[in-house]
Motif scaffolding. Structure first.
Motif, PDB file in Angstrom:
ATOM      1  N   LEU A 263       0.844  -1.186   0.000  1.00  0.00           N
ATOM      2  CA  LEU A 263       0.000   0.000   0.000  1.00  0.00           C
ATOM      3  C   LEU A 263       0.885   1.243   0.000  1.00  0.00           C
ATOM      4  O   LEU A 263       1.883   1.309   0.718  1.00  0.00           O
ATOM      5  CB  LEU A 263      -0.876  -0.006   1.256  1.00  0.00           C
ATOM      6  CG  LEU A 263      -1.990   1.003   1.404  1.00  0.00           C
ATOM      7  CD1 LEU A 263      -3.122   0.682   0.438  1.00  0.00           C
ATOM      8  CD2 LEU A 263      -2.520   0.993   2.835  1.00  0.00           C
ATOM      9  N   LEU A 264       0.530   2.229  -0.836  1.00  0.00           N
ATOM     10  CA  LEU A 264       1.170   3.540  -0.818  1.00  0.00           C
ATOM     11  C   LEU A 264       0.168   4.563  -0.317  1.00  0.00           C
ATOM     12  O   LEU A 264      -0.993   4.557  -0.736  1.00  0.00           O
ATOM     13  CB  LEU A 264       1.650   3.948  -2.207  1.00  0.00           C
ATOM     14  CG  LEU A 264       2.710   3.071  -2.863  1.00  0.00           C
ATOM     15  CD1 LEU A 264       3.004   3.589  -4.267  1.00  0.00           C
ATOM     16  CD2 LEU A 264       3.977   3.027  -2.031  1.00  0.00           C
ATOM     17  N   VAL A 265       0.618   5.437   0.580  1.00  0.00           N
ATOM     18  CA  VAL A 265      -0.265   6.425   1.184  1.00  0.00           C
ATOM     19  C   VAL A 265       0.313   7.814   0.952  1.00  0.00           C
ATOM     20  O   VAL A 265       1.475   8.076   1.275  1.00  0.00           O
ATOM     21  CB  VAL A 265      -0.418   6.171   2.696  1.00  0.00           C
ATOM     22  CG1 VAL A 265      -1.375   7.183   3.308  1.00  0.00           C
ATOM     23  CG2 VAL A 265      -0.897   4.752   2.952  1.00  0.00           C
ATOM     24  N   LEU A 266      -0.489   8.713   0.410  1.00  0.00           N
ATOM     25  CA  LEU A 266      -0.100  10.103   0.194  1.00  0.00           C
ATOM     26  C   LEU A 266      -0.721  10.974   1.274  1.00  0.00           C
ATOM     27  O   LEU A 266      -1.936  10.942   1.472  1.00  0.00           O
ATOM     28  CB  LEU A 266      -0.542  10.569  -1.190  1.00  0.00           C
ATOM     29  CG  LEU A 266      -0.244  12.017  -1.576  1.00  0.00           C
ATOM     30  CD1 LEU A 266       1.257  12.264  -1.613  1.00  0.00           C
ATOM     31  CD2 LEU A 266      -0.885  12.358  -2.915  1.00  0.00           C
ATOM     32  N   ARG A 267       0.128  11.742   1.971  1.00  0.00           N
ATOM     33  CA  ARG A 267      -0.363  12.644   3.028  1.00  0.00           C
ATOM     34  C   ARG A 267      -0.502  14.059   2.483  1.00  0.00           C
ATOM     35  O   ARG A 267       0.011  14.396   1.417  1.00  0.00           O
ATOM     36  CB  ARG A 267       0.569  12.614   4.232  1.00  0.00           C
ATOM     37  CG  ARG A 267       0.681  11.248   4.885  1.00  0.00           C
ATOM     38  CD  ARG A 267       1.602  11.268   6.098  1.00  0.00           C
ATOM     39  NE  ARG A 267       0.972  11.912   7.242  1.00  0.00           N
ATOM     40  CZ  ARG A 267       1.468  12.980   7.869  1.00  0.00           C
ATOM     41  NH1 ARG A 267       2.576  13.548   7.442  1.00  0.00           N
ATOM     42  NH2 ARG A 267       0.837  13.488   8.918  1.00  0.00           N
ATOM     43  N   ASP A 268      -1.197  14.911   3.249  1.00  0.00           N
ATOM     44  CA  ASP A 268      -1.465  16.266   2.786  1.00  0.00           C
ATOM     45  C   ASP A 268      -0.232  17.157   2.743  1.00  0.00           C
ATOM     46  O   ASP A 268      -0.276  18.264   2.204  1.00  0.00           O
ATOM     47  CB  ASP A 268      -2.576  16.905   3.618  1.00  0.00           C
ATOM     48  CG  ASP A 268      -2.232  16.993   5.099  1.00  0.00           C
ATOM     49  OD1 ASP A 268      -1.071  16.723   5.487  1.00  0.00           O
ATOM     50  OD2 ASP A 268      -3.147  17.319   5.897  1.00  0.00           O
ATOM     51  N   ASP A 269       0.903  16.711   3.301  1.00  0.00           N
ATOM     52  CA  ASP A 269       2.141  17.471   3.222  1.00  0.00           C
ATOM     53  C   ASP A 269       2.996  17.070   2.016  1.00  0.00           C
ATOM     54  O   ASP A 269       4.131  17.529   1.872  1.00  0.00           O
ATOM     55  CB  ASP A 269       2.959  17.315   4.505  1.00  0.00           C
ATOM     56  CG  ASP A 269       3.347  15.866   4.799  1.00  0.00           C
ATOM     57  OD1 ASP A 269       3.008  14.976   3.988  1.00  0.00           O
ATOM     58  OD2 ASP A 269       3.985  15.626   5.839  1.00  0.00           O
ATOM     59  N   GLY A 270       2.446  16.199   1.136  1.00  0.00           N
ATOM     60  CA  GLY A 270       3.168  15.776  -0.051  1.00  0.00           C
ATOM     61  C   GLY A 270       4.119  14.617   0.164  1.00  0.00           C
ATOM     62  O   GLY A 270       4.839  14.219  -0.771  1.00  0.00           O
ATOM     63  N   SER A 271       4.141  14.052   1.355  1.00  0.00           N
ATOM     64  CA  SER A 271       4.994  12.904   1.632  1.00  0.00           C
ATOM     65  C   SER A 271       4.280  11.605   1.270  1.00  0.00           C
ATOM     66  O   SER A 271       3.048  11.549   1.249  1.00  0.00           O
ATOM     67  CB  SER A 271       5.411  12.873   3.108  1.00  0.00           C
ATOM     68  OG  SER A 271       4.287  12.683   3.943  1.00  0.00           O
ATOM     69  N   VAL A 272       5.064  10.552   0.990  1.00  0.00           N
ATOM     70  CA  VAL A 272       4.526   9.237   0.624  1.00  0.00           C
ATOM     71  C   VAL A 272       5.007   8.211   1.637  1.00  0.00           C
ATOM     72  O   VAL A 272       6.195   8.158   1.973  1.00  0.00           O
ATOM     73  CB  VAL A 272       4.970   8.820  -0.791  1.00  0.00           C
ATOM     74  CG1 VAL A 272       4.440   7.428  -1.136  1.00  0.00           C
ATOM     75  CG2 VAL A 272       4.486   9.837  -1.817  1.00  0.00           C
ATOM     76  N   TRP A 273       4.081   7.389   2.108  1.00  0.00           N
ATOM     77  CA  TRP A 273       4.377   6.346   3.076  1.00  0.00           C
ATOM     78  C   TRP A 273       4.011   4.996   2.460  1.00  0.00           C
ATOM     79  O   TRP A 273       3.119   4.911   1.612  1.00  0.00           O
ATOM     80  CB  TRP A 273       3.585   6.560   4.367  1.00  0.00           C
ATOM     81  CG  TRP A 273       3.923   7.861   5.075  1.00  0.00           C
ATOM     82  CD1 TRP A 273       3.864   9.117   4.546  1.00  0.00           C
ATOM     83  CD2 TRP A 273       4.354   8.018   6.419  1.00  0.00           C
ATOM     84  NE1 TRP A 273       4.234  10.048   5.481  1.00  0.00           N
ATOM     85  CE2 TRP A 273       4.538   9.406   6.645  1.00  0.00           C
ATOM     86  CE3 TRP A 273       4.590   7.122   7.467  1.00  0.00           C
ATOM     87  CZ2 TRP A 273       4.960   9.913   7.861  1.00  0.00           C
ATOM     88  CZ3 TRP A 273       5.007   7.623   8.687  1.00  0.00           C
ATOM     89  CH2 TRP A 273       5.198   8.995   8.889  1.00  0.00           C
ATOM     90  N   SER A 274       4.688   3.944   2.897  1.00  0.00           N
ATOM     91  CA  SER A 274       4.432   2.613   2.333  1.00  0.00           C
ATOM     92  C   SER A 274       4.222   1.597   3.442  1.00  0.00           C
ATOM     93  O   SER A 274       4.665   1.784   4.578  1.00  0.00           O
ATOM     94  CB  SER A 274       5.584   2.179   1.431  1.00  0.00           C
ATOM     95  OG  SER A 274       6.814   2.133   2.153  1.00  0.00           O
ATOM     96  N   TRP A 275       3.558   0.483   3.075  1.00  0.00           N
ATOM     97  CA  TRP A 275       3.165  -0.542   4.053  1.00  0.00           C
ATOM     98  C   TRP A 275       2.941  -1.852   3.321  1.00  0.00           C
ATOM     99  O   TRP A 275       2.365  -1.869   2.236  1.00  0.00           O
ATOM    100  CB  TRP A 275       1.881  -0.092   4.742  1.00  0.00           C
ATOM    101  CG  TRP A 275       1.220  -1.063   5.679  1.00  0.00           C
ATOM    102  CD1 TRP A 275       1.420  -1.163   7.027  1.00  0.00           C
ATOM    103  CD2 TRP A 275       0.225  -2.039   5.357  1.00  0.00           C
ATOM    104  NE1 TRP A 275       0.608  -2.143   7.548  1.00  0.00           N
ATOM    105  CE2 TRP A 275      -0.130  -2.704   6.551  1.00  0.00           C
ATOM    106  CE3 TRP A 275      -0.389  -2.425   4.172  1.00  0.00           C
ATOM    107  CZ2 TRP A 275      -1.074  -3.727   6.581  1.00  0.00           C
ATOM    108  CZ3 TRP A 275      -1.321  -3.453   4.205  1.00  0.00           C
ATOM    109  CH2 TRP A 275      -1.659  -4.079   5.408  1.00  0.00           C
ATOM    110  N   GLY A 276       3.435  -2.967   3.872  1.00  0.00           N
ATOM    111  CA  GLY A 276       3.137  -4.266   3.297  1.00  0.00           C
ATOM    112  C   GLY A 276       4.363  -5.104   3.001  1.00  0.00           C
ATOM    113  O   GLY A 276       5.406  -4.983   3.646  1.00  0.00           O
ATOM    114  N   GLU A 277       4.235  -5.976   1.987  1.00  0.00           N
ATOM    115  CA  GLU A 277       5.329  -6.857   1.590  1.00  0.00           C
ATOM    116  C   GLU A 277       6.346  -6.098   0.729  1.00  0.00           C
ATOM    117  O   GLU A 277       6.004  -5.123   0.060  1.00  0.00           O
ATOM    118  CB  GLU A 277       4.779  -8.067   0.831  1.00  0.00           C
ATOM    119  CG  GLU A 277       3.860  -8.944   1.677  1.00  0.00           C
ATOM    120  CD  GLU A 277       3.475 -10.233   0.964  1.00  0.00           C
ATOM    121  OE1 GLU A 277       4.341 -10.817   0.268  1.00  0.00           O
ATOM    122  OE2 GLU A 277       2.319 -10.663   1.105  1.00  0.00           O
ATOM    123  N   ASN A 278       7.608  -6.606   0.719  1.00  0.00           N
ATOM    124  CA  ASN A 278       8.683  -5.823   0.108  1.00  0.00           C
ATOM    125  C   ASN A 278       9.688  -6.686  -0.642  1.00  0.00           C
ATOM    126  O   ASN A 278      10.839  -6.299  -0.823  1.00  0.00           O
ATOM    127  CB  ASN A 278       9.415  -5.017   1.189  1.00  0.00           C
ATOM    128  CG  ASN A 278      10.192  -3.840   0.621  1.00  0.00           C
ATOM    129  OD1 ASN A 278       9.875  -3.342  -0.451  1.00  0.00           O
ATOM    130  ND2 ASN A 278      11.213  -3.400   1.342  1.00  0.00           N
TER     131      ASN A 278
END
Length: 422
Positions: free
Chosen positions: A142-157
């Motif tokens: 999963l990729l998550v975009l926050r309101d500050d323009g940063s990207v976070w990731s979660w899951g298998e790699n």
């Protein structure tokens, strides 16, 4: 192929105002104006629009092959897994025979196995992330975009799809350090893209599998010099500010045509094999095995006539004119969904798992031209469901313990006296 969820806007059907909808791999999520989420198709237990429990005040929904996500009005992220067992409970597979069920379930449980163990079929808030504005869903991450323009990731790699340069899974969201001022994220099976505010594109993950547009190593987010002024990436194609597309995967297999038509301009949106033009019409070409091109016919195995349909608009229900006044499109792989200006949601193509929300299931129910998704009561569906449940009951009575065991294995919902699945 691409697991990016497509978001549609607006819509009022039979008193329920639909604000957005997302489609992926046989099932659809829809969001109404009250913040409630509806679903139908494979993994939802129902081939008609039905409310998802435990979700309130939602503002966006995202459908993935094994994972669904929703953002609430506070900016928190909710996730849940696709309930593959539910389809076998409600849709009466026992009445249509057992062939193919075992192999299908083995395929489902093999892919993204670790992901499945970290999710529940009941939506729950994902801890460690807030102020979420958008989501992209890969096969197992999963990729998550926050309101500050940063990207976070979660899951298998395993394919470095989380963007941290390692192959270590992580089950709490982590920021991707290289990405700043991002406006959109996109995920394929094991690879990912991010679009910057200036239209530049960054890519990372499994470049060999996904046919990246240029050679290189993509262990961490890497800028793609061949793409610029990009406003959207869908699958292996980019849509530019000029309204044209650039695609980089030449492997269009018979069963998975993923590219929109080439050589077109004045494009407003792309999704899978569809192009939405500025005039509100949808255009498709390619393999038409499920009738999902919307041309009014379908490709039959052994008949090469429609193995590659020429460029044509998606037809209106009368089968002659083009479907018009469309404002958004969503690719469900073997079926398609669209939204028109008059607030109607349309669907066509494969209907084996209730993909089209019309209460039908099984082969032979494909729709080669769009039908309107009905959010009202479906008496014919409930009559068929009651008939199948009665069949199951009679099967159990007639076969005794063996019948009880078979039904419990197929439907997965028969409980013992302590409330446990047999």
């Amino acid at each position: 192929m691409a697991c990016l969820a497509v978001i549609l806007s607006g819509g009022s059907v039979q008193g329920i105002t639909i604000q957005s909808i997302s489609a992926e791999e046989g099932h659809t999520l829809a969001l109404d104006s009250e913040g409630s989420v509806w679903n139908w198709g494979f993994g939802t237990a129902y081939p008609i629009p039905t409310k998802v429990t435990n979700l309130l005040a939602i503002k966006a929904v995202f459908a993935g092959r094994y994972l669904n996500a929703a953002i609430d009005r506070s900016g928190d992220l909710w996730v849940w897994k696709v309930d593959t067992d539910a389809s076998f409970d409600q849709m009466g597979f026992l009445a249509r025979g057992l062939k193919g069920i075992t192999s299908l379930m083995q395929s489902i449980t093999h892919e993204a196995e670790k992901l499945q163990t970290h999710l529940s079929t009941t939506p729950h808030r994902l801890e460690g992330i807030d102020h979420v504005t958008s989501v992209a869903i890969g096969l197992d991450f999963l990729l998550v975009l926050r309101d500050d323009g940063s990207v976070w990731s979660w899951g298998e790699n395993a394919f470095k799809q989380l963007g941290d340069g390692t192959t270590q899974d992580h089950w709490t969201p982590q920021p991707i350090a290289e990405l700043k001022k991002i406006t959109q994220v996109s995920a394929n099976v094991h690879s990912a893209f991010a679009i910057c505010s200036d239209g530049r594109v960054w890519a990372w993950g499994d470049q060999q599998l996904q046919y990246f547009p240029e050679p290189g190593t993509f262990d961490i987010p890497t800028p793609l010099i061949t793409l610029s002024h990009v406003v959207k990436i869908d699958g292996h194609c980019a849509l530019t500010q000029e309204g044209v597309t650039t695609c980089w995967d030449s492997n269009q297999s018979l069963h998975t045509p993923r590219h929109p038509p080439s050589g077109m301009t004045d494009i407003m949106d792309i999704s899978g094999a569809m192009v939405l033009k500025q005039d509100g019409t949808i255009w498709t070409e390619g393999n038409n095995i499920y009738g999902h091109l919307g041309h009014g016919n379908e490709f039959k195995q052994g008949d090469r006539t429609h193995s590659h349909e020429p460029l044509q608009c998606v037809l209106a229900p009368n089968g002659m004119d083009c479907l018009t006044n469309i404002v958004a499109i969503a690719d469900g792989k073997s079926y398609q969904v669209a939204l028109s200006k008059d607030h109607k949601v349309w669907a066509w193509g494969d209907d084996r798992y209730g993909n089209l929300g019309d209460g039908q299931i099984g082969k032979g129910h494909e729709r080669t031209i769009p039908i309107m998704v009905d959010f009202g009561f479906h008496p014919a569906y409930y009559a068929r469901l009651a008939e199948r449940k009665l069949f199951s009951l009679l099967f159990v009575v007639g076969m005794g313990w063996l019948g009880y065991w078979v039904v419990s294995r197929i439907f997965g919902r028969i409980k013992d006296l302590d409330g446990n699945s047999i």
